[in-house]
Design an enzyme around this catalytic site. Structure first.
Site, mmCIF file in Angstrom:
data_model
loop_
_atom_site.group_PDB
_atom_site.id
_atom_site.type_symbol
_atom_site.label_atom_id
_atom_site.label_comp_id
_atom_site.label_asym_id
_atom_site.label_seq_id
_atom_site.Cartn_x
_atom_site.Cartn_y
_atom_site.Cartn_z
ATOM 1 N N HIS A 119 36.217 -40.540 -3.418
ATOM 2 C CA HIS A 119 35.097 -41.316 -3.954
ATOM 3 C C HIS A 119 35.653 -42.223 -5.061
ATOM 4 O O HIS A 119 35.282 -42.115 -6.224
ATOM 5 C CB HIS A 119 34.003 -40.371 -4.464
ATOM 6 C CG HIS A 119 32.641 -40.996 -4.560
ATOM 7 N ND1 HIS A 119 31.525 -40.487 -3.922
ATOM 8 C CD2 HIS A 119 32.200 -42.086 -5.233
ATOM 9 C CE1 HIS A 119 30.463 -41.235 -4.197
ATOM 10 N NE2 HIS A 119 30.841 -42.210 -5.007
ATOM 11 N N GLU A 165 32.114 -44.973 1.063
ATOM 12 C CA GLU A 165 31.879 -46.410 0.927
ATOM 13 C C GLU A 165 33.143 -47.262 0.787
ATOM 14 O O GLU A 165 33.365 -47.894 -0.242
ATOM 15 C CB GLU A 165 30.982 -46.676 -0.286
ATOM 16 C CG GLU A 165 29.654 -45.968 -0.231
ATOM 17 C CD GLU A 165 28.698 -46.436 -1.342
ATOM 18 O OE1 GLU A 165 29.121 -47.228 -2.199
ATOM 19 O OE2 GLU A 165 27.533 -46.031 -1.322
ATOM 20 N N ASN A 293 25.046 -44.358 3.211
ATOM 21 C CA ASN A 293 24.454 -44.525 1.881
ATOM 22 C C ASN A 293 23.610 -45.784 1.927
ATOM 23 O O ASN A 293 24.108 -46.857 2.300
ATOM 24 C CB ASN A 293 25.535 -44.672 0.807
ATOM 25 C CG ASN A 293 26.313 -43.388 0.592
ATOM 26 O OD1 ASN A 293 25.983 -42.351 1.158
ATOM 27 N ND2 ASN A 293 27.346 -43.457 -0.232
ATOM 28 N N TYR A 295 20.546 -48.148 -0.111
ATOM 29 C CA TYR A 295 19.808 -48.335 -1.362
ATOM 30 C C TYR A 295 18.758 -49.434 -1.321
ATOM 31 O O TYR A 295 17.743 -49.351 -1.988
ATOM 32 C CB TYR A 295 20.782 -48.612 -2.514
ATOM 33 C CG TYR A 295 21.496 -47.358 -2.980
ATOM 34 C CD1 TYR A 295 20.902 -46.511 -3.913
ATOM 35 C CD2 TYR A 295 22.739 -47.001 -2.469
ATOM 36 C CE1 TYR A 295 21.530 -45.346 -4.336
ATOM 37 C CE2 TYR A 295 23.375 -45.833 -2.882
ATOM 38 C CZ TYR A 295 22.766 -45.010 -3.814
ATOM 39 O OH TYR A 295 23.385 -43.852 -4.219
ATOM 40 N N GLU A 366 23.446 -40.691 0.641
ATOM 41 C CA GLU A 366 22.973 -41.148 -0.672
ATOM 42 C C GLU A 366 21.768 -42.039 -0.477
ATOM 43 O O GLU A 366 21.771 -42.924 0.392
ATOM 44 C CB GLU A 366 24.030 -41.999 -1.407
ATOM 45 C CG GLU A 366 25.158 -41.240 -2.015
ATOM 46 C CD GLU A 366 26.141 -42.157 -2.764
ATOM 47 O OE1 GLU A 366 25.722 -43.212 -3.296
ATOM 48 O OE2 GLU A 366 27.329 -41.803 -2.787
ATOM 49 N N TRP A 412 20.632 -39.280 -4.301
ATOM 50 C CA TRP A 412 21.578 -39.694 -5.346
ATOM 51 C C TRP A 412 20.780 -39.962 -6.596
ATOM 52 O O TRP A 412 19.989 -40.879 -6.610
ATOM 53 C CB TRP A 412 22.353 -40.961 -4.953
ATOM 54 C CG TRP A 412 23.344 -41.275 -6.034
ATOM 55 C CD1 TRP A 412 23.139 -42.030 -7.154
ATOM 56 C CD2 TRP A 412 24.696 -40.789 -6.125
ATOM 57 N NE1 TRP A 412 24.260 -42.033 -7.932
ATOM 58 C CE2 TRP A 412 25.225 -41.285 -7.327
ATOM 59 C CE3 TRP A 412 25.489 -39.971 -5.314
ATOM 60 C CZ2 TRP A 412 26.524 -40.997 -7.744
ATOM 61 C CZ3 TRP A 412 26.783 -39.694 -5.728
ATOM 62 C CH2 TRP A 412 27.292 -40.208 -6.940
HETATM 63 C C1 GAL Z 1 26.960 -45.767 -4.496
HETATM 64 C C2 GAL Z 1 28.083 -44.872 -4.963
HETATM 65 C C3 GAL Z 1 27.688 -43.873 -5.988
HETATM 66 C C4 GAL Z 1 26.646 -44.371 -6.967
HETATM 67 C C5 GAL Z 1 25.541 -45.159 -6.282
HETATM 68 C C6 GAL Z 1 24.557 -45.838 -7.210
HETATM 69 O O1 GAL Z 1 27.487 -46.991 -4.073
HETATM 70 O O2 GAL Z 1 28.650 -44.173 -3.876
HETATM 71 O O3 GAL Z 1 28.851 -43.420 -6.612
HETATM 72 O O4 GAL Z 1 27.211 -45.012 -8.020
HETATM 73 O O5 GAL Z 1 26.081 -46.142 -5.458
HETATM 74 O O6 GAL Z 1 25.038 -47.053 -7.669
#
Ligand code: GAL
Length: 460
Positions: A119, A165, A293, A295, A366, A412
């Protein structure tokens, strides 16, 4: 109330550099994040992971908090430089003992360990001696390190994630220079990415050939935000598809289809390294599951060269290579990272993976959000985070209902931590961490998520 499948995996996630602390203690060697965060101006207020959440000393308390929540699985990462201080050959027994104790404690608490091998905290020696991920020897060093981990922990760890990632590590680390090792280039990200893919595949081969008796699963976690065509025009639809290919298919196509996407080959020419035919065979099929992951979402439009690209990640590196213009809908709510909250984008992302890669088992490794949380009278009322989770879990539930093989979800993060270049300013945790006293306090979202896990259903 919406119910999830009986065997759905509910977990929380963290990573070594973001929580452990003890950065140069107990035999650990420095990593590129120790070096990078100590360079003035690279992180918010010059903050580093030197102490972070001091999880290295507090892991038993943290596991107790997870147990209280009813968490079924915990995704954490191993710091390569804690196992091998220089990244090669010499093993730090104290490092092995630490992760061994952590794994034992999890199993005692009935929490299944999901272990990420990398990571982003590369041993600094490998950066200095071998040019980091630009070095052709990195895949072999990574595979040798992975071998050590399988040997020492594989009796108890049955879920392995090779890399977290590689897109971020390549683009932010080698393209825009905002993450370690801080390099700025329009070609290096593709070379680093190439070595990441080879490293992943080599580690998987060692696992399958030497440790098949351990009966575990191994895969990779890639990240991708959804790209929605801005208009119905053919140009914008193609732009959105291209953006997803440059983001996710860059890493997933070689693993699921045997080579890079055509769009990347055509546009990048000799900046994109080529795999030999032996390498293609070696890489294809090296993930037992699809780690994602996810977001946020942005609109994508065709950029004919007249508009300036406006990605949240800035203009560097890869963005120009795509001719894609990214934008947000002003009606979308933003998190503390200025990432838009768009649950339907998550559902579309899952459907895209399901279709392109022929119905793999998907784990969201995540998903979460940062807000300006405050501790008031011993409580954190993070209603916005709770709403975020409700929206995204609803999207997940609908995807499952439609036959997408989503098998698990990791929030996360378990607790606030060192958020890379943003330091301790951005709080992603289900638990609030007071970075002076290091006291952890469950937020309102933690209580809600705990109910979801315990009932296997949610009011979404
Ligand atoms: C991802 C990463 C994490 C965390 C998260 C929120 O890209 O794997 O370590 O930081 O974003 O920004």
């Amino acid at each position: 109330m919406k119910t999830f499948p009986d065997d759905f995996i509910w977990g929380t996630a963290t990573s070594s550099y973001q929580i452990e602390g003890a950065a140069l203690k107990s035999g650990k060697g420095p990593s590129i994040w120790d070096a990078f965060s100590n360079i003035p101006g690279k992180t918010h207020n010059g903050e580093t992971g030197e102490i972070a959440c001091d999880h290295y000393h507090k892991f038993k308390d943290d596991i107790q908090l997870m147990k209280n929540m009813g968490v079924k699985a915990y995704r954490f990462s191993i710091a390569w430089a804690r196992i091998m201080p220089t990244g090669k050959s010499i093993i730090n027994e104290e490092g092995i003992a630490f992760y061994s104790a952590l794994i034992d404690e999890l199993i005692k608490a009935d929490i299944v360990p999901w272990v990420t091998l990398y990571h982003w905290d590369l041993p600094l020696a490998l950066q200095l001696e071998d040019d980091g991920w630009l070095g052709a020897s990195l895949p072999d060093y990574f595979a040798a390190y992975a071998d050590v981990c399988f040997e020492h922990f594989g009796d108890r760890v049955k879920n392995w994630i090779t890399l977290n990632e590689p897109w971020v590590a390549s683009i932010l680390g080698y393209g825009q220079g905002v993450f370690a090792p801080g390099r700025v280039s329009t070609s290096e990200p593709y070379l680093a990415g190439h070595h990441f893919i080879l490293a992943h595949a080599k580690a998987v081969h060692i696992y399958r050939e030497k440790y098949s008796y351990q009966n575990g699963n191994i895969g990779i976690t890639n990240n991708c935000d959804w790209r929605e065509p801005l208009t119905n025009s053919e140009n914008d639809k193609q732009a959105a598809e291209r953006a997803l290919e440059f983001f996710l298919a860059w890493f997933a196509d070689p693993i699921y289809k045997g080579d890079y996407p055509k769009s990347m080959k055509e546009r990048l020419g000799n900046r994109l390294p080529e795999f030999t035919s032996e390498e293609k065979v070696m890489i294809q099929g090296t993930s037992d599951f699809f780690g994602l992951n996810h977001y946020t979402t942005m609109y994508a439009a065709h950029n004919d060269g007249t508009k300036k690209e406006q990605s949240v990640y800035g203009n560097g590196g890869i963005s120009e290579d795509q001719d894609v213009d990214l934008s947000l809908d002003e009606k979308w709510k933003l998190t503390g990272m200025n990432w838009a909250v768009v649950p339907w984008g998550c559902k579309k992302m899952l459907a895209w993976i399901d279709e392109r890669y022929h119905k793999p088992d998907i784990y969201i490794t995540e998903n979460g959000c940062a807000y300006n949380d405050e501790l008031v009278n011993g409580q954190v009322n993070d209603q916005e985070r709770l709403d975020f989770y409700k929206g995204y879990l609803k999207a997940c539930q609908e995807a499952i209902d439609e036959g997408i093989k989503l098998k698990g979800y990791f929030a996360w993060s378990f607790m606030d931590n060192f958020e890379w270049a943003s330091g301790y300013e951005k709080r992603f945790g289900l638990h609030y961490v007071d970075f002076n006293t290091l006291k952890r306090t469950p937020k309102k979202s933690a209580d809600w998520f705990s109910d979801v896990i315990k009932c296997n259903s949610a009011d979404i």
